[in-house]
Write an enzyme that holds these catalytic residues in place. Sequence first.
Site, short mmCIF file in Angstrom:
data_model
loop_
_atom_site.label_atom_id
_atom_site.label_comp_id
_atom_site.label_asym_id
_atom_site.label_seq_id
_atom_site.Cartn_x
_atom_site.Cartn_y
_atom_site.Cartn_z
N LYS A 26 38.48 63.57 29.33
CA LYS A 26 39.65 62.81 29.74
C LYS A 26 40.48 63.66 30.70
O LYS A 26 40.97 64.73 30.34
CB LYS A 26 40.48 62.44 28.51
CG LYS A 26 41.77 61.72 28.86
CD LYS A 26 42.48 61.21 27.62
CE LYS A 26 43.82 60.60 27.98
NZ LYS A 26 44.52 60.09 26.80
N LYS A 74 36.91 59.24 31.08
CA LYS A 74 38.10 58.49 31.46
C LYS A 74 38.91 59.26 32.47
O LYS A 74 39.10 60.46 32.28
CB LYS A 74 38.93 58.27 30.18
CG LYS A 74 40.27 57.66 30.37
CD LYS A 74 41.00 57.63 29.06
CE LYS A 74 42.41 57.14 29.31
NZ LYS A 74 43.23 57.31 28.14
C1 PBG Z 1 46.91 58.08 24.85
C2 PBG Z 1 46.17 57.31 25.85
C3 PBG Z 1 46.43 57.13 27.23
C4 PBG Z 1 45.49 56.19 27.69
C5 PBG Z 1 44.67 55.88 26.61
N1 PBG Z 1 45.09 56.59 25.50
C6 PBG Z 1 47.52 57.62 28.08
C7 PBG Z 1 47.67 59.03 28.42
O1 PBG Z 1 46.85 59.89 28.11
O2 PBG Z 1 48.71 59.31 29.03
C8 PBG Z 1 45.43 55.65 29.09
C9 PBG Z 1 44.80 54.30 29.22
C10 PBG Z 1 45.09 53.62 30.51
O3 PBG Z 1 45.68 54.17 31.45
O4 PBG Z 1 44.68 52.46 30.61
N2 PBG Z 1 46.91 59.44 24.99
#
Ligand code: PBG
Length: 323
Positions: free
Chosen positions: A195, A248
Amino acid sequence: MQYPVYRARRTRRNENLRRMVRETRLSPDNLIYPLFVVHGEGIRREIGSMPGVFQQSMDGIVRECRECRDLGIPAVILFGIPQSKDALASEAYDPDGCVQLAVKAIKDAVPELVVITDVCLCEYTDHGHCGIVEGDRILNDPTLELLAQSALSHARAGADIVAPSDMMDGRVAAIRDCLDEEGFHDTIIMAYAVKYASAFYGPFREAAESAPAFGDRRSYQMDPPNRLEALREAALDIEEGADVIMVKPALPYLDIIAEIRERYDMPLAAYQVSGEYAMIQAAGRLGWVDPERAMMESLISIRRAGAAMILTYFAKDAARALS
Ligand code: PBG
């Protein structure tokens, strides 16, 4: 194979020929629909930067889940917006938290739908970070226990899959241990293994009300230029017991999806995040791209890169377009 003996255009001449040589397919089977849960009843608030996506109370969430089932979408992923936030993210592991209640309601109404829960603290902490904060630091190890308790509370509510998205080191092992100790051997872990610290999460933070109050997430989420580190992250989560690994965002990281597909024989998911959705919607509204074609093209590119599962706010639109 050389022109004019080989003519690549021969098999592109009409739709039936194109169908016959098509190498990649997209089906509703591949789609996972994200939902934002709030407490209350009859609440349905559209997110400004994500047209067509809403914060919804349980009644609306259950309606959406029935719709997903009817469209052939096998799974949803839930994000919670709690009643109150604090330093220890209490509602994240509260048995009466919004996500825990929503899981129960969905499992009552649509038991066959696979319910995934996002496991993270950022929606529940008053500072908006994904872990416990001390000064300006995000503490890793003390956060693990809270993540494990959150995952356990989701499993107790009936979640089929828990999906840690926090990027703390060691959280997959901590969650696996805790679930197994409590007898939840069959609860699946879908790890947000790779991520990146991405600008494309902007609209989500409006939807989940989880923008960090200070600093940013670069001390725990990955640095976009890094490729080898992504392979190490995936390997770690697999070793720790992840059943599904996720990359992601999706579109800016198709190379990473493809490489992980090559390298590891694990089920692979990719998250087409809020900013990817918002860009296509915005350009569509301006008349600058055909939004439906852009949606389908982006989704098939993620399939072509090698992801079997795609978490996407387009899930219902795409399933409709496919039927
Ligand atoms: C929680 C999380 C996030 C997303 C999914 N789980 C946000 C982040 O890390 O700031 C992002 C999902 C999206 O942008 O659609 N940590």
